[in-house]
Design an enzyme around this catalytic site. Sequence first.
Site, mmCIF file in Angstrom:
data_model
loop_
_atom_site.group_PDB
_atom_site.id
_atom_site.type_symbol
_atom_site.label_atom_id
_atom_site.label_comp_id
_atom_site.label_asym_id
_atom_site.label_seq_id
_atom_site.Cartn_x
_atom_site.Cartn_y
_atom_site.Cartn_z
ATOM 1 C CB ALA A 1 -0.808 0.122 1.144
ATOM 2 C CB CYS A 2 1.811 3.528 -2.250
ATOM 3 S SG CYS A 2 0.889 4.020 -2.810
ATOM 4 N N GLY A 3 0.409 5.835 -0.730
ATOM 5 C CA GLY A 3 -0.898 6.380 -0.865
ATOM 6 C C GLY A 3 -2.437 7.071 -1.785
ATOM 7 C CG MET B 1 -1.037 4.374 2.714
ATOM 8 S SD MET B 1 -0.565 3.190 3.713
ATOM 9 C CE MET B 1 -0.881 3.749 5.116
ATOM 10 C CB THR C 1 6.044 3.471 0.277
ATOM 11 O OG1 THR C 1 3.941 3.766 0.473
ATOM 12 C CG2 THR C 1 5.965 2.551 -0.526
#
Lengths: 145, 98
Positions: B11-13, B45, B61
């Site tokens: 996952a990232c933003g 996220m 991240t």
Amino acid sequence: MLKQFVHDNLVFLDKEYKDFEDVLSHVMKTLINENYAEKDFEEALLIREKEFPTGLQLDGYAVAIPHGGSQYVKQDFISMVTLKNPIFMNRMDNPEESLAIDILFIIGFGKSDTHLQCLKQLMGLIQDPKVIEDLRKGTSIMSVL
Amino acid sequence: MSNSKIQIVVACGSGVATSTIAADAVKELLTELGIQNYNLVKTSMTELPNMVDSTDVILTTNNYKTDEKPCLNIMGFVTGINEEKLKSQLAEIFLNLK
């Protein structure tokens, strides 16, 4: 491969801005006029940056890679902004911490998967202190790609 | 575990850029480790909390922490800082799950 997304009219060198909002509002003019993104891209990026910041602490310097709002991207692009004086942005992997950013790569990609190689190339570039130093001195980004 | 696929979420933003790069590095590592029996999904996220139950490993991240599942910050795959250390930490997580 990056060359197809980085265009001269999206490179802004040695500019003076007070914060990210200021940077983005200037870049947006070109993005809208040249049909790269819709107006809503601006707000999408600001919200995203607030919730999930994109500042990267690299080896001795910091870079920000604002991105998001893919639904408002009309043509994929990467815009580079180098700053005369750093602005403060928060750190991606620790949003409580702020970083002095003097170079930004604003990424507008409609879909990510097809651009993996391109993103990897950009990250490789960002990780090279020599390249970053050259870019800040005004070396054309086209010549380092 | 041995008969089912390892469920990995990266996952990232926004689930767009950094997770794509990080996910690719994770896949490379899995190949190096000879692990083929996995299912890797990318997400944002915002969506991540809905996926925690159905996953075995959570890689982000961002600054995400949970005690429920093995969880690791894989920012090093994006910045290249401490990448080797990150690889060995991640390898340990995967090998424990296999």
